[in-house]
Design an enzyme around this catalytic site. Sequence first.
Site, PDB file in Angstrom:
ATOM      1  N   HIS A   1      -3.701  -4.978   1.614  1.00 56.33           N
ATOM      2  CA  HIS A   1      -2.436  -4.983   3.117  1.00 56.33           C
ATOM      3  C   HIS A   1      -2.339  -6.998   3.276  1.00 56.33           C
ATOM      4  O   HIS A   1      -3.293  -6.916   4.519  1.00 56.33           O
ATOM      5  CB  HIS A   1      -3.635  -4.198   4.130  1.00 56.33           C
ATOM      6  CG  HIS A   1      -3.338  -2.760   3.284  1.00 56.33           C
ATOM      7  ND1 HIS A   1      -2.551  -2.500   4.107  1.00 56.33           N
ATOM      8  CD2 HIS A   1      -4.210  -1.741   3.601  1.00 56.33           C
ATOM      9  CE1 HIS A   1      -2.418  -1.011   3.903  1.00 56.33           C
ATOM     10  NE2 HIS A   1      -4.201  -0.690   3.506  1.00 56.33           N
TER      11      HIS A   1
ATOM     12  N   GLU B   1      -1.008  -7.921   5.247  1.00 53.26           N
ATOM     13  CA  GLU B   1      -0.850  -7.536   6.719  1.00 53.26           C
ATOM     14  C   GLU B   1      -2.193  -7.818   7.619  1.00 53.26           C
ATOM     15  O   GLU B   1      -1.918  -7.908   8.702  1.00 53.26           O
ATOM     16  CB  GLU B   1       0.190  -6.992   7.528  1.00 53.26           C
ATOM     17  CG  GLU B   1      -0.378  -5.601   7.164  1.00 53.26           C
ATOM     18  CD  GLU B   1       0.002  -5.190   6.085  1.00 53.26           C
ATOM     19  OE1 GLU B   1      -0.231  -5.433   5.129  1.00 53.26           O
ATOM     20  OE2 GLU B   1      -0.332  -2.909   5.506  1.00 53.26           O
TER      21      GLU B   1
ATOM     22  N   CYS C   1       0.341  -1.410   0.143  1.00 51.06           N
ATOM     23  CA  CYS C   1      -0.180  -0.033  -0.381  1.00 51.06           C
ATOM     24  C   CYS C   1       1.120   1.315   0.024  1.00 51.06           C
ATOM     25  O   CYS C   1       1.297   1.605  -1.378  1.00 51.06           O
ATOM     26  CB  CYS C   1      -0.849  -0.216   1.023  1.00 51.06           C
ATOM     27  SG  CYS C   1      -1.812   0.930   0.502  1.00 51.06           S
TER      28      CYS C   1
END
Lengths: 251, 327
Positions: free
Chosen positions: A222, A224, A96
């Site tokens: 994302h 994560e 991102c």
Amino acid sequence: MCDYEPSGMPIILALQGAFAEHQTTLNNLANKSCTKVKSMPKLLSKLVRTPAELAECDALIIPGGESTTMALLARISGLLEPLREFVQRKPVWGTCAGAILLAESIEGSKKGGQELLGGMAVKIGRNGFGSQIDSFEAPLLCSPEAVALTKRPEEFVGVFIRAPVVLGITEDPSRPKIQVLAKISPEALPKSEDATDSTTPEDDPRLIVALRQGHLVLTTFHPELTKDDRFHEYFVLEVVMPTFSAPPTPS
Amino acid sequence: MSSTNGIPPVTLANVPPLASSRSAQVARGDGAAGPNAGTFAVKSGLAQMLKGGVIMDVINAEQARIAEEAGACAVMALERVPADIRKEGGVARMSDPSMIKEIIDAVTIPVMAKCRIGHFVEAQILQAVGVDYIDESEVLTPADEQHHINKQGFKVPFVCGAKNLGEALRRISEGAAFIRTKGEAGTGNVIEAVRHCRTVNAEIRKAAAMGEEELFAYAKEIGAPYHLLKETARLKRLPVVNFAAGGVATPADAALMMQLGCDGVFVGSGIFLSGDPAKRARAIVQAVTHYNDPQKLAEVSQNLGPAMVGLTITKGMQGGLLAERGW
């Protein structure tokens, strides 16, 4: 105890943003290293805030966050030039905001422009889907060339938050070839307001959400934020590890 | 500990339309986004992207640009900073949408705006204006003395203040995707933010050591939904991002809140009521990144000019105790 020596060392840029989430995912991967994924090296992840810490790194993840904040903090911490040099030589993955920093050109940046690290021959647009109420989740179509991404049948769901979009790719035979790692389907791509034609062509670059060029990887979503660790596994096994076993590719 | 664990697994569906520009998106407002927009993962995910950052109160586009250039990770658009609300008195309401739109168009970072506690129509308007986050804030005059907004039904995410764990979990249960301490806004005095942060931390440690039966009783005692208390006890932290707010005026204040375990910092009156806003803003941004490095903190704390004038917090103080608003 693990039989593998610590070798891969993905380090996470911890100026601002979701760096703790990347570290959690890497630590979970490291715990799997002795059991489920035999080829996984013992991972050491560290957070980087200074040039001295960066100098100890073998690889880097630039997390999601605000790219303007990160670029400013990198500059006043004296990290901008060391990072630019790092990107030329070692494996780096930007998610991102990190993806924005790895691009060579950008649209929709703040007034007066924004500092980038560059490295990938990609043009990126900030906040390409709109503001927060247009943030979304979508299943990804992953390239079979990336083994770690496609070895399990279930779909990887990408979380897109005020996400950037890929606007174009520059093909340059003198540089490593750009490889598309993941796309979203044309139905998933939001339709623009003024478009009279409601269909999105298959080759629209905005469908591309994960790319690799040599030792550099960018994802506009994302990984994560989800429990699925396949992109982290891909980065460690298929991008970072080969740089330890093979001589570095000239850039 | 990471807050990723607190986020429910993601689901699939369609995707919202693409806005051709930021202002086009603003003009469109709500209703265009698909069913897969506005999920809790997406709402709390934006708060996760703000972590390690500073969110600054701004009252016009020019201040918003100064904040962006100083490294703010988001701005809060409002007509009067809390210190001025305190001084001028009267009913404090949502800001004029045209002013919020100007700020949205002036910067690329996320823009937040405040609505009154319980005023769900102000929240609907802010969502239509296209703000990235809504603060249901005790700094404005409450519109409902019993109910907070049901935040679950909105696509735009909400941040809410909390003085203790029970209050934080009640707000999360109503749909807040992001929690902050209340502190005592507009005072430049960090003591209340410290109190709220320490209270939440102590209550989480207490819950984490409890057995199941004790958790049922504790949930009743603090007025928290049991399932959220249980999840908090398991994670040993709030299940959403938690920022400090209310009274932060210096880089040292910001680093103090970070060392106490906050994920980031809101600065309200502290920046634009100080002698050199741009310099102080940048110093606080650096203090939040390097919060564990006293050398660096000493460096960024130098020559910042006068800080905002601070106030002693007492019951009878001008503007009253704002932190007591919220139920």
